[in-house]
Enzyme design. Structure first.
Site, short mmCIF file in Angstrom:
data_model
loop_
_atom_site.label_atom_id
_atom_site.label_comp_id
_atom_site.label_asym_id
_atom_site.label_seq_id
_atom_site.Cartn_x
_atom_site.Cartn_y
_atom_site.Cartn_z
N CYS A 47 6.08 -26.79 53.03
CA CYS A 47 6.50 -27.96 53.82
C CYS A 47 7.90 -27.76 54.40
O CYS A 47 8.80 -27.24 53.72
CB CYS A 47 6.45 -29.21 52.94
SG CYS A 47 6.85 -30.71 53.85
N CYS A 51 12.87 -32.46 50.56
CA CYS A 51 12.86 -33.46 49.48
C CYS A 51 13.22 -32.77 48.15
O CYS A 51 12.49 -31.86 47.71
CB CYS A 51 11.51 -34.14 49.40
SG CYS A 51 10.94 -34.74 51.00
N CYS A 54 10.66 -31.95 45.28
CA CYS A 54 9.29 -31.53 45.60
C CYS A 54 9.07 -30.02 45.50
O CYS A 54 9.76 -29.22 46.13
CB CYS A 54 8.91 -32.01 46.99
SG CYS A 54 7.16 -31.71 47.34
N CYS A 91 -7.38 -39.98 46.58
CA CYS A 91 -6.17 -39.88 47.41
C CYS A 91 -5.93 -38.43 47.80
O CYS A 91 -5.82 -37.55 46.94
CB CYS A 91 -4.98 -40.42 46.62
SG CYS A 91 -3.45 -40.33 47.55
N CYS A 124 -7.55 -43.09 50.10
CA CYS A 124 -6.10 -43.15 50.34
C CYS A 124 -5.68 -41.79 50.87
O CYS A 124 -6.22 -40.77 50.43
CB CYS A 124 -5.41 -43.46 49.02
SG CYS A 124 -3.62 -43.39 49.10
N CYS A 184 0.48 -48.27 50.50
CA CYS A 184 0.75 -47.87 49.12
C CYS A 184 2.15 -47.27 49.16
O CYS A 184 2.35 -46.22 49.79
CB CYS A 184 -0.29 -46.84 48.68
SG CYS A 184 0.15 -45.99 47.16
N ARG A 256 1.09 -48.73 39.93
CA ARG A 256 0.51 -47.46 39.45
C ARG A 256 1.52 -46.67 38.63
O ARG A 256 2.58 -46.29 39.15
CB ARG A 256 0.01 -46.64 40.65
CG ARG A 256 -0.76 -45.40 40.24
CD ARG A 256 -1.55 -44.80 41.41
NE ARG A 256 -2.42 -45.81 41.99
CZ ARG A 256 -2.31 -46.26 43.24
NH1 ARG A 256 -1.42 -45.76 44.06
NH2 ARG A 256 -3.11 -47.22 43.68
#
Ligand code: SAM
Ligand code: DTB
Ligand code: SF4
Length: 330
Positions: A47, A51, A54, A91, A124, A184, A256
């Site tokens: 990616c 972040c 991550c 998801c 999701c 979400c 969650r």
């Protein structure tokens, strides 16, 4: 809600707080149901974003290899197995900044969504930044909810991510809301933020209109090679306080208990459920990181007298004859 109101709730003596959040939970939800969600990383690693938590960012040497997008056939096969195992929400997550209409990868994701939606599960997706048009296309393909976390307070966000802004996150959420998909949205705790930062994050979530359908609360899983790989674990009472405050502030949202359960005890998780958490990720793997095993989770739910929640059918009230009864009582 205002920050001051949230602080007042959060600072209530512990047992009073969880008694209040338990009441808020019982007023809005069936007592013993927990939603089981299966996660699948449909496009892993490489990616462009930075972040700091991550494992999938290309900026860090985390050992996660870059993979191509999974085919709709392969994704459908995993969703079928998840449904057989009792999951009611599927998801799909992709590691990229975002994806646009016209990109063949977006067409492929739309096809995957259509296939999973046909299985009768809640669908999701979490695909990063989204424009208005793409949001409508995902909704039309059958997505129930779009996951896009704000992750932390607006103030702490630039310490964690520099390749996009907090406002970029809010813009995507605005496009999702406009399309009619549910939002979400939650965050991660344990990234060096203060407890006040966590409440500032919650303040933003409580001011969404419409309110988020679900709020994932992740505890940081320190991923080797990332800038946050040495953060200490979150204090269990701080986690329970945050869950309880979220339950009181957003009584109709699914709360969650997300990443990081491998570092929680069974007793800690039981407290989280008592305080109002009513959804978990179920399956041995999250996106790249470990989750408690299915057998351990089954045993824990049995021990606590909790059962899997049926999927939301999207149309009928809770007490109707509909087979896929609505989970929420409101
Ligand atoms: N790329 C998309 C995005 O950023 O929205 C979707 C995938 S991203 C991995 C989804 C969410 O997973 C993040 O927003 C974050 O809240 C959570 N997450 C990622 N890595 C994590 C970690 N190491 N510990 C806890 N939560 C994590
Ligand atoms: C969310 O809030 N947590 C999930 C889901 N949404 C996509 C992701 C957790 C990821 C944990 C780290 C990993 O597996 O790499
Ligand atoms: Fe990319 Fe999402 Fe990971 Fe950020 S959280 S690096 S956007 S996959």
């Amino acid at each position: 809600m205002t920050l001051r109101e949230l602080q007042a709730i959060y600072e209530t003596p512990f047992f009073d707080l969880i008694a209040r959040s338990r009441k808020a939970y019982l007023d809005h939800w069936k007592k013993s149901e927990v939603q089981l969600c299966t996660l699948l990383s449909i496009k892993t690693g490489g990616c462009s974003e930075d972040c700091g938590y991550c494992a999938q960012s290309a900026r860090y040497n985390t050992g996660v290899e870059r993979e191509t997008l999974m085919s709709p056939e392969a994704i459908e096969a995993v969703a079928v197995r998840a449904r057989e195992n009792g999951s009611t929400r599927f998801c799909m997550g992709a590691a990229w900044k975002g994806v646009r209409n016209g990109d063949p990868r977006f067409e492929s994701v739309l096809e995957s969504v259509r296939r999973v939606a046909k299985l009768g599960m809640e669908v999701c997706v979490t695909l990063g930044q989204l424009g208005e048009k793409e949001a409508v296309q995902l909704k039309d393909a059958g997505v129930t909810a779009y996951n896009h976390n704000i992750d932390t307070s607006p103030e702490h966000y630039p310490n964690i991510v520099t390749t996009h802004t907090f406002q970029d996150r809010l813009d995507t959420i605005g496009h999702v809301q406009k399309s009619g998909m549910s939002v979400c949205c939650g965050g991660i705790i344990g990234m060096g933020e203060t407890e006040l930062d966590r409440l500032k994050m919650l303040e933003v979530l409580t001011n969404f209109d419409p309110a988020p359908e679900s709020v994932p609360i992740n505890c940081l899983m320190p991923m080797p090679g990332t800038p946050l790989d040495e953060q200490p674990p979150v204090d269990i009472f701080q986690l329970v306080r945050l869950i309880a405050t979220t339950r009181i502030a957003l009584p109709r949202a699914k709360v969650r208990l997300s990443a990081g359960r491998t570092r929680l005890t069974r007793e800690g998780q039981a407290l989280c459920f008592f305080a109002g958490a009513n959804s978990i990720f179920y399956g041995d793997k999250l996106l790249t990181a470990a989750n408690p095993g299915v057998d351990d989770d089954r045993a824990l739910l049995d021990e606590l007298g909790l059962t899997p929640q049926p999927p939301y059918c999207g149309e009928h009230p809770a007490d109707s004859e509909c087979g896929a009864a609505m989970a929420c009582l409101s």
